[in-house]
Motif scaffolding. Sequence first.
Motif, PDB file in Angstrom:
ATOM      1  N   UNK A   1       6.275  -1.926  -1.922  1.00 21.45           N
ATOM      2  CA  UNK A   1       5.836  -2.821  -3.412  1.00 21.45           C
ATOM      3  C   UNK A   1       5.952  -1.787  -4.292  1.00 21.45           C
TER       4      UNK A   1
ATOM      5  N   UNK B   1       3.422  -1.282  -6.695  1.00 23.74           N
ATOM      6  CA  UNK B   1       2.374  -0.449  -6.650  1.00 23.74           C
ATOM      7  C   UNK B   1       2.209   0.196  -5.397  1.00 23.74           C
TER       8      UNK B   1
ATOM      9  N   UNK C   1       0.910   0.379  -2.634  1.00 22.84           N
ATOM     10  CA  UNK C   1       0.143  -0.643  -1.773  1.00 22.84           C
ATOM     11  C   UNK C   1      -0.170  -0.023  -0.537  1.00 22.84           C
ATOM     12  N   UNK C   2      -0.386   1.397  -0.448  1.00 19.78           N
ATOM     13  CA  UNK C   2      -0.819   2.033   0.899  1.00 19.78           C
ATOM     14  C   UNK C   2      -2.371   1.593   1.056  1.00 19.78           C
ATOM     15  N   UNK C   3      -2.769   1.676   2.327  1.00 14.40           N
ATOM     16  CA  UNK C   3      -4.288   1.366   2.516  1.00 14.40           C
ATOM     17  C   UNK C   3      -5.125   2.484   2.128  1.00 14.40           C
ATOM     18  N   UNK C   4      -6.010   2.778   1.197  1.00 11.94           N
ATOM     19  CA  UNK C   4      -6.638   3.924   0.789  1.00 11.94           C
ATOM     20  C   UNK C   4      -7.481   4.333   1.740  1.00 11.94           C
ATOM     21  N   UNK C   5      -8.014   3.513   2.438  1.00 11.45           N
ATOM     22  CA  UNK C   5      -9.083   4.019   3.447  1.00 11.45           C
ATOM     23  C   UNK C   5      -8.448   4.537   4.773  1.00 11.45           C
TER      24      UNK C   5
ATOM     25  N   UNK D   1       0.287   0.864  11.089  1.00 11.04           N
ATOM     26  CA  UNK D   1      -0.783  -0.350  11.045  1.00 11.04           C
ATOM     27  C   UNK D   1      -0.062  -1.651  11.467  1.00 11.04           C
ATOM     28  N   UNK D   2       1.262  -1.848  11.230  1.00 10.54           N
ATOM     29  CA  UNK D   2       1.855  -2.983  11.759  1.00 10.54           C
ATOM     30  C   UNK D   2       2.005  -2.945  13.296  1.00 10.54           C
TER      31      UNK D   2
ATOM     32  N   UNK E   1      -4.852  11.668   3.519  1.00 11.34           N
ATOM     33  CA  UNK E   1      -5.131  10.416   2.829  1.00 11.34           C
ATOM     34  C   UNK E   1      -4.389  10.192   2.068  1.00 11.34           C
TER      35      UNK E   1
ATOM     36  N   UNK F   1      -4.802   9.397  -1.268  1.00 12.79           N
ATOM     37  CA  UNK F   1      -5.222  10.009  -2.377  1.00 12.79           C
ATOM     38  C   UNK F   1      -4.891  11.379  -2.453  1.00 12.79           C
TER      39      UNK F   1
ATOM     40  N   UNK G   1       3.705   9.109  -1.553  1.00 15.97           N
ATOM     41  CA  UNK G   1       3.000   7.934  -1.140  1.00 15.97           C
ATOM     42  C   UNK G   1       4.141   6.987  -0.958  1.00 15.97           C
TER      43      UNK G   1
ATOM     44  N   UNK H   1       6.329   3.155   6.758  1.00 13.69           N
ATOM     45  CA  UNK H   1       5.702   2.113   6.901  1.00 13.69           C
ATOM     46  C   UNK H   1       6.369   1.012   7.133  1.00 13.69           C
ATOM     47  N   UNK H   2       7.527   0.791   6.363  1.00 13.25           N
ATOM     48  CA  UNK H   2       8.396  -0.444   6.303  1.00 13.25           C
ATOM     49  C   UNK H   2       9.436  -0.161   7.360  1.00 13.25           C
TER      50      UNK H   2
END
Lengths: 398, 312
Positions: free
Chosen positions: A81, A83, A85-89, A98-99, A130, A132, A139, A146-147
């Motif tokens: 994406x 922006x 769109x990584x999961x910040x937590x 994740x997938x 992390x 952040x 990032x 991730x993709x």
Amino acid sequence: MATITLQDIRKKYGSDVAIEGINLDIRDGEFVTLVGPSGCGKSTTIEMIAGLTKPTSGTVSIGERDVTALPPKDRGIAMVFQNIALFPHKNVYDNISFGLQLRNFDKAEMDRRVEDAANTVQLSGMLDRMPSEMSGGQRQRVAIARAIVREPDVFLMDEPLANLDAELRVHMRTQLQRIHNKLDTTIVYVTHDQAQAMTMSDRIAVLNDGELQQIDPPLVCYHEPANRFVAGFIGSPAMNFISGEITTDGFRSDSGHGDVEFDPAAIGVQAGQDVTLGVRPEHVIPVDEAVGDVTDTIETYTDVIEPMGDEIFVYLVTSKGETVDMEDPSASGQILMNVGPGTDVAENQELSVVFDKTNLHLFDAETEEALAHGLSEPVRVDTSVDTSADSEVSSDDD
Amino acid sequence: MSQPTGTERSDDETRGPLSNWVDSAIKNPKKVYRAMFYVVVIFFLFTTLFPLYWLTMIALSNSNRVSEGVGLLPAGFDPSSFVEIFQQIPLHLYLFNSFVFATLTTIFVLIVASLAGYAFGRLEFRGKRTLLLTVLIISFFPPAAFFIPLFQLFTQQIAFLGLTPPELYSTPGGVVVPLSAIFMPLAIFILTTFYSQIPDGLEDAARIEGTTRLGALFRVIIPLSAPGVATAGILTFIAVYNEFFFSFLMTGTAAQDWAPIVDGIISYQSQFQVRYDLMAAASIVAVVPVAILVVVAQEKIVSGLTSGALKE
């Protein structure tokens, strides 16, 4: 790996039509870029391929499957994406896996895949961080990892480099091409930046106002734009447009500057037709530098000069002191010329220029469709036109 | 106060310290804001903490001397009331009952309000505003207005749509069901606000990665809205734990009949005497552990779930 087929896709938001019947065939392993100005519907199109947005009508197929009604998770796609769109937590490892976690991969296989993906984007050793704690480029690489970790059939990228600074963008551009070469996956890439589109894609799909304008290899879009919009959008700086009409002995501009002689019959246009002449800045040549049979010289004055280092942009006006209409500079007689760094130009000088006739474009004034490309010897060859056209340009430039 | 010095400012000497203070405050308004801040904070702390302090003094007083009146210090000193409260009645059971009501209601409210908050905060649909306003309007009704029909329903005196409901009176259900409905709107509003602020991209990313919309809610949106979820949860928990009307009337008076703390505290009052010191001690025992628990839980929940810090 898979083909993607869009059949007569339409999307309406209320009464606003965002996408107006797009048909698109993307081949297996192809890198296709959807390009166009803001609001042209390119993001909506990729979201419909992803399944995040449902088309109002039409079908989307990936491989041989009709996926129009399937949710994103069942389409065998991955997406990067704008922006990021990584999961910040979640840390990098959890973001990338994740997938896989959702698909209940076993731990060993997951570790191996995450390691591989992290290596591909040069992120190994950062899996505990992390999001952040990372820079923008890192990032973005996590997002790409991730993709790719799920080894999807299709990659969708929605302006993935838009939020990066210029240097990093160029770097990531080459990275993405390497990844594409390595994985050989079908990639659909969205950008408004025609430079990215030109450099990376196998084919460019140019969109405007929700309609597909042209889908062709980058250099075909460049040398043989299907219409005035594509001509103006592809190429930087943009093409000059001069409106006028066809007479029995060629093109006569409305302003009286930029007339070009040719035989209308030879390129299949008729006298009396209202047309727009398109000429790229690099095909405007000072008379002193032109070789061969120089005709149709245009008397101009240099206005603003922008030295770029490897080239010089010269803004020419056809009469001194003329105010330039900012909305449509070509209409008021402004012509942009792009010359080599060694050219001797100064501001506010008289300068005679000629157009390189082999690289002129004619567009119908009304429909804006392309009528002809190259006026002196109208070549209408498919993809092989790139090399021949280029060599002619260079001979004229000397 | 700085003393006025120098000949030019000699007129200051004729004015009082208050005039001088006002003079300097006009030049430096921050001084006034700070003064007002302390006045308000001290007033607020006094009004909230003094009753608790005085309650402690009563609890520590000697039971025989409470009726003489308790001032800023306990009348006599007898901390044994903190033991006696458990000896006279099974106070721990009453505490447990209240705790169960609060926990069950909080869980139920958070689940349902999360789903509602997701719909209101992240989806566009026809009638969204109307529906949200309806939820708001329902929260304006006085809870007592629901009591009599609900009491009849829960004691099986009337049928609902031809069906007689199970007897919920004197069970946790009799308290949890109405209180969930009453505290739901607040939680929905809090969670709607928080969920609507999570960037769409994150939900899209989760869905592409393989979750359903519901999966994205529980795996991404809720963890990232932890402060909001904690707020809604704690507010609900405290409200239900402190609630008097339904928890008192929908249950029996014995601890075995799911009576809440209030019933326990009232039972220190017998026909011939009122043990104010025991009541005070029981109140403190009921309030303090839960207060500590809530503070700790809030810290844990919020810090644990937001350690990644949302940064877009």
